[in-house]
Design an enzyme around this catalytic site. Structure first.
Site, PDB file in Angstrom:
ATOM      1  CE  LYS A 149      45.878  34.677  50.294  1.00 40.88           C
ATOM      2  NZ  LYS A 149      45.858  34.674  48.840  1.00 40.88           N
ATOM      3  CE  LYS A 191      44.142  31.828  54.698  1.00 44.50           C
ATOM      4  NZ  LYS A 191      44.119  33.207  55.231  1.00 44.50           N
ATOM      5  N   GLY A 197      39.597  34.397  45.962  1.00 43.06           N
ATOM      6  CA  GLY A 197      38.306  33.818  45.592  1.00 43.06           C
ATOM      7  C   GLY A 197      38.069  32.437  46.168  1.00 43.06           C
ATOM      8  CG  HIS A 268      37.476  28.193  51.800  1.00 45.27           C
ATOM      9  ND1 HIS A 268      37.382  28.153  53.169  1.00 45.27           N
ATOM     10  CD2 HIS A 268      37.942  26.972  51.418  1.00 45.27           C
ATOM     11  CE1 HIS A 268      37.774  26.970  53.615  1.00 45.27           C
ATOM     12  NE2 HIS A 268      38.102  26.241  52.567  1.00 45.27           N
ATOM     13  NE  ARG A 325      40.481  41.183  43.617  1.00 42.38           N
ATOM     14  CZ  ARG A 325      39.470  40.777  44.372  1.00 42.38           C
ATOM     15  NH1 ARG A 325      38.416  41.558  44.507  1.00 42.38           N
ATOM     16  NH2 ARG A 325      39.501  39.618  45.000  1.00 42.38           N
TER      17      ARG A 325
END
Length: 701
Positions: A149, A191, A197, A268, A325
């Site tokens: 990220k 994060k 997920g 989340h 994906r």
């Protein structure tokens, strides 16, 4: 390949593919088949989803499965299926060497990774290429750039794509991260770098909570992704989660397939998605489409991908991450565009151009919703509920109602994997009609044997603010009072219907006994009460939540009764069990029809209007015995590992105190004290393995 075992002869399914090849050519205009055989390196509903398209295209499929998945739907659906290891995914579905071994041994030309597991693993993509097997996904370089990220944020910022203000630096020391968070001002979001997920994410409301959240985030990230690096972002208040489906081929063409709104989430993780997003201004739509395409082009993307954005109340959007994906929620994009994204993936992987020449050929139509059906208990922080699916009957599917699943009645929701049962997707010409179709379909989704989120999804999709499209990622927390109402007693007519359903089941059981003992005069086989006066009048006791309710029944013969509750006037009633397990009958002027399932003393009633359940009370001596055995606080009903211990012997705690945090079924769960008291013993420590439903602490008596 000593560990491999073929479950299905290759000849099986050849005839069904002959027509599929012709259909594929008619649909896509191709005279050459894409692949002869592919391996699907996944399980459950996504593996089944990929295989359905492969079979339609005349492509043979190879499944891999763990020992726990030996008799599952995806293994049975494939033309060939092979066991690759024990139940834990680290020993099976994540074993790159075994998957490649199966692919090469079976002659599979490509590997479709689905989503999760190895789908965003650049090393696996590289391994496929090195072994001469096509990876159905983006090139390893794109996975690497978008998979971390912090790196993806920098690339997006340099490409002119707006990003959320934050710290994405290399210095990962706790003091540096805290300083950067203080600079931004709270609340902030921590994060995991390699997260997905909903794992490895924590909202930090104030500086006092930063270190605790950081420790928890690092711990979860390390367990889930093998890396505890994090980044810190400014938390956007009342954010919406809007994502763009993009697709690119190897010839350099890139298009978007419009947006999905995935704002309504728990832990989340998305639970209801819709396409298109409600209430977006046209200029915002065009801007976010352009940003998504730019993001894909910036990393040389190929294949299916999703560019995710966070959007504030003024509809200003920021790049959040890119999932390299296919997404869980791709069916709703397929429904509004009339496409098959798995077919597109296979085309691109085979080197074909996109099946459209330019963006203008894609025109969205109508509105679609997807609801994720999970085996979980929403009233207990959505804790997973593994177990056997004793009764499973989804709504009737059609061109506008779709159920993607990897389980059938009698299967088990395993403790080793995600507890998703199915995805329910619906389509209609407009949002209002589509939402009505969703709520109606949820009413007809029947599951017994495990707790599910179906009733919760009904309340959620019927909430006035959701109907208005006023959604954001904190929707469930904001409307928790309405979404988690206190238990209400069942109406008297529903209780009577439950009692009559039980009588119908008993009647069928007695008829079965009569056939077995060959004695029609046996009092054990007679429900008419003509010979056994002691059962002529009977009180049926049932438990509605914590309350015991009684239905007075007088037998009149031939499945007819007189029933009453409390001081109510007696009413004529009848019930009988038809073939297929449907109970029919009437109470007074009201007729009813229900599917009924009796599982572990729980009587589940599924009617056209919805479902409810009651419990058959235990004998008093059994209740006392069970209560004496249940003392203390227990772990969830699945294997877990201790992450944190919050109490020690001698501690005084109040009801709701977190005594232990455990990890299992891909999530962390807090175990809380169920009463005030003093801790007598703590039975597990950090990193200990905890068997299902084990006593973790005990109170002083």
């Amino acid at each position: 390949m000593a560990a491999l075992r073929c479950l299905r002869l290759p000849l099986v399914g050849q005839k069904r593919h002959l027509r599929s090849v012709w259909l594929c050519r008619e649909l896509s205009g191709d005279s050459q088949q894409l692949f002869d055989k592919i391996l699907v390196a996944n399980r459950g509903e996504i593996a089944c989803r990929v295989m359905r398209t492969a079979h339609r295209l005349g492509i043979r499929s190879v499944a891999v499965f763990s020992e726990a998945d030996r008799n599952t739907m995806h293994a049975d659906m494939a033309d060939e299926a092979y066991c690759i290891g024990p139940a834990p995914s680290s020993e099976s579905y994540l074993r790159q060497d075994k998957i490649i071994e199966v692919a090469k041994a079976t002659g599979a030309q490509a590997i479709h990774p689905g989503y999760g597991f190895l789908s965003e693993n650049k090393h696996f993509a590289e391994l496929c290429t090195n072994e001469g097997v096509e990876f159905v996904g983006p090139p390893p370089s794109a996975i690497e750039k978008m998979g971390v990220k912090r790196v993806s944020k920098r690339i997006m910022s340099e490409s002119g794509v707006p990003v959320v203000p934050g710290y994405f630096g290399e210095d990962q020391s706790d003091p540096r991260l805290k300083v950067e968070a203080d600079k931004m001002g709270y609340p902030v979001m921590i994060k995991a770098d390699l997260g997905g997920g909903g794992k490895g994410m924590r909202i930090v409301p104030s500086a006092d909570h930063f270190q605790e959240a950081l420790d928890a985030c690092r711990s979860e990230a390390l367990k889930s992704f093998g890396d505890d690096k994090v980044m810190v972002e400014k938390f956007v208040e009342r954010p919406r989660h809007v994502e763009i489906q993009i697709f690119a081929d190897k010839q350099g063409n890139t298009v978007h397939l419009f947006e999905r709104d995935c704002s309504v989430q728990r832990r989340h993780q998305k639970i209801i998605e819709e396409a298109p997003a409600p209430g977006l201004r046209s200029d915002v739509r065009e801007g976010i489409y352009s940003a998504a395409v730019s993001a894909a082009q910036a990393v040389g993307y190929v294949g299916a991908g999703t560019v995710e954005f966070i959007m504030d109340a003024q509809q200003k959007f920021y790049f959040m991450e890119m999932n390299t994906r296919l997404q869980v929620e791709h069916p709703i994009t397929e429904m509004i565009t009339g496409t098959d994204l798995v077919e597109w993936q296979l085309r691109v992987a085979a080197g074909r151009p996109l099946p459209i020449k330019n963006q203008s050929e894609l025109v969205p139509r109508g509105h679609a919703f997807e609801a994720r059906i999970y085996a979980e208990n929403p009233d207990k922080n959505f804790i997973p509920s593994p177990g056997h699916l004793h009764h499973l009957c989804p709504p009737t599917t059609s061109q506008t109602i779709r159920v993607d699943t990897g389980v059938k009645q009698g299967d088990e929701v395993k403790t080793y994997y995600d507890p998703m049962i199915a995805k329910l997707a619906v389509w209609a010409e407009d949002r209002e009609s589509s939402l009505k179709k969703l709520t109606e379909s949820l009413k007809h989704y029947q599951v017994a044997g495990v707790s599910t989120n179906i009733d919760f999804l009904q309340r959620l999709s019927s909430h006035p603010q959701f109907i208005e499209g006023d959604v954001h990622t904190g929707f469930i927390e904001q409307h928790s009072e309405a979404l988690f109402p206190p238990p209400q007693p069942l109406p008297s007519l529903s209780v009577m219907e439950a009692a009559l359903s039980l009588l119908a089941l008993e009647g069928a059981s007695h008829k079965s006994t009569e056939a077995y003992v060959h004695d029609p005069f046996s009092p054990f086989c007679d429900m008419s009460a003509q010979r056994v006066n002691t059962v002529h009048n009977r009180t049926v006791c049932l438990k509605d939540k914590d309350n015991t309710v009684e239905v007075d029944v007088s037998y009149r013969g031939n499945n007819r009764y007189t029933v009453s509750m409390g001081d109510s006037s007696p009413m004529e009633a009848s019930s009988w069990l038809e073939e297929g397990g449907t109970v029919k009958g009437f109470v007074g002027e009201r007729t009813f029809q229900a599917n009924v399932a009796l599982v572990d003393r729980q009587l589940h009633i599924f009617t056209r209007a919805g479902s409810f359940s009651v419990e058959l009370p235990m004998a008093e001596f059994v209740q006392k015995k069970q209560k004496s055995e249940e003392g203390g606080v227990r772990s969830p009903k699945y294997p877990s590992t201790v992450v944190r211990v919050g109490v020690a012997a001698g501690d005084k705690v109040t009801k709701g105190t977190i005594v232990m945090t455990v990890e299992g079924m891909k999530m962390e769960s807090n175990i809380m004290a169920d009463k005030d008291g003093v801790i007598k013993s703590v039975f597990y420590d950090i990193k200990d393995s905890v068997p299902p439903f084990s006593k973790v602490v005990e109170f002083n008596k």
